[in-house]
Write an enzyme that holds these catalytic residues in place. Structure first.
Site, mmCIF file in Angstrom:
data_model
loop_
_atom_site.group_PDB
_atom_site.id
_atom_site.type_symbol
_atom_site.label_atom_id
_atom_site.label_comp_id
_atom_site.label_asym_id
_atom_site.label_seq_id
_atom_site.Cartn_x
_atom_site.Cartn_y
_atom_site.Cartn_z
ATOM 1 N N GLY A 140 0.806 -1.040 -0.053
ATOM 2 C CA GLY A 140 0.162 -0.163 -0.079
ATOM 3 C C GLY A 140 0.919 1.273 0.074
ATOM 4 O O GLY A 140 0.334 2.399 -0.181
ATOM 5 N N HIS A 141 2.266 1.089 0.015
ATOM 6 C CA HIS A 141 3.078 2.291 0.133
ATOM 7 C C HIS A 141 4.034 2.201 -0.614
ATOM 8 O O HIS A 141 5.299 1.966 -0.223
ATOM 9 C CB HIS A 141 3.508 2.533 1.598
ATOM 10 C CG HIS A 141 4.016 3.858 1.795
ATOM 11 N ND1 HIS A 141 5.318 4.218 1.813
ATOM 12 C CD2 HIS A 141 3.476 4.885 2.532
ATOM 13 C CE1 HIS A 141 5.527 5.528 2.186
ATOM 14 N NE2 HIS A 141 4.446 5.825 2.869
ATOM 15 N N PHE A 142 4.021 2.442 -1.898
ATOM 16 C CA PHE A 142 3.004 2.686 -2.740
ATOM 17 C C PHE A 142 2.964 1.637 -3.818
ATOM 18 O O PHE A 142 4.283 1.360 -4.091
ATOM 19 C CB PHE A 142 3.187 4.022 -3.521
ATOM 20 C CG PHE A 142 3.010 5.218 -2.470
ATOM 21 C CD1 PHE A 142 1.871 5.500 -1.955
ATOM 22 C CD2 PHE A 142 4.053 5.744 -2.098
ATOM 23 C CE1 PHE A 142 1.826 6.552 -0.984
ATOM 24 C CE2 PHE A 142 4.183 6.674 -0.919
ATOM 25 C CZ PHE A 142 2.962 7.175 -0.334
ATOM 26 N N ILE B 279 8.148 2.557 -1.513
ATOM 27 C CA ILE B 279 8.971 3.546 -0.649
ATOM 28 C C ILE B 279 8.835 2.896 0.876
ATOM 29 O O ILE B 279 7.663 2.818 1.295
ATOM 30 C CB ILE B 279 8.733 4.761 -0.833
ATOM 31 C CG1 ILE B 279 8.845 5.522 -2.161
ATOM 32 C CG2 ILE B 279 9.883 5.753 0.280
ATOM 33 C CD1 ILE B 279 8.312 6.940 -2.350
#
Length: 148
Positions: A47-49, A54
């Site tokens: 989810g990041h990203f 990252i």
């Protein structure tokens, strides 16, 4: 006093996916150096990203807090036992200077700057390939319960 992951697990209560120190390579009187290998398989990259993975800055700060907690036990000549923990109590002067991405080896360094009544403050740096990614002053608190 290098530590592999088995020894680190004796010092930290964290487990997957929140154990963020893979190895300790150096321990001095008031300082410690270890690392976190950042893999594309980390859950947070979902989810990041997804299109530009990252490592979240807050997890870099958490990794610095974890290595600081290990140093707290070592400085007290104490081995972890039930009822004795070093808890993340705060962060000051946090700066993110470089992105940390999959494939990086994040070198974690902490050096004691103050100790008073069970509170420890460390100057911490996280680097990748010799370049500073994050700096912070990390504060940890030594918690002892009745079990200790």
């Amino acid at each position: 006093m290098p530590m592999d992951i088995q020894k680190i697990r004796e010092y930290l209560p964290h487990r997957y996916p929140f154990l963020l120190v893979d190895r300790v390579v150096e321990v001095g009187e008031n300082n410690i150096v270890g690392y976190k290998n950042v893999s594309i398989n980390e859950e947070f990259f979902q989810g990041h990203f997804p299109d530009y993975p990252i490592m979240p800055g807050v997890l870099i700060v958490e990794a610095l807090a974890q290595i600081s907690g290990i140093l707290g036990f070592i400085m007290n000549n104490e081995t972890p036992k039930p009822g004795s923990l070093f808890l993340f109590a705060g962060a000051e002067k946090v700066r993110f200077k470089k992105q940390v991405v999959a494939g990086d080896q994040l070198v974690l360094k902490a050096e004691l700057v103050m100790q008073k009544r069970g509170i420890y403050k460390y100057n911490c740096t996280a680097t990748v390939d010799g370049k500073v990614a994050t700096t912070a002053e990390i504060i940890v608190s030594h918690l002892r319960t009745e079990q200790a």
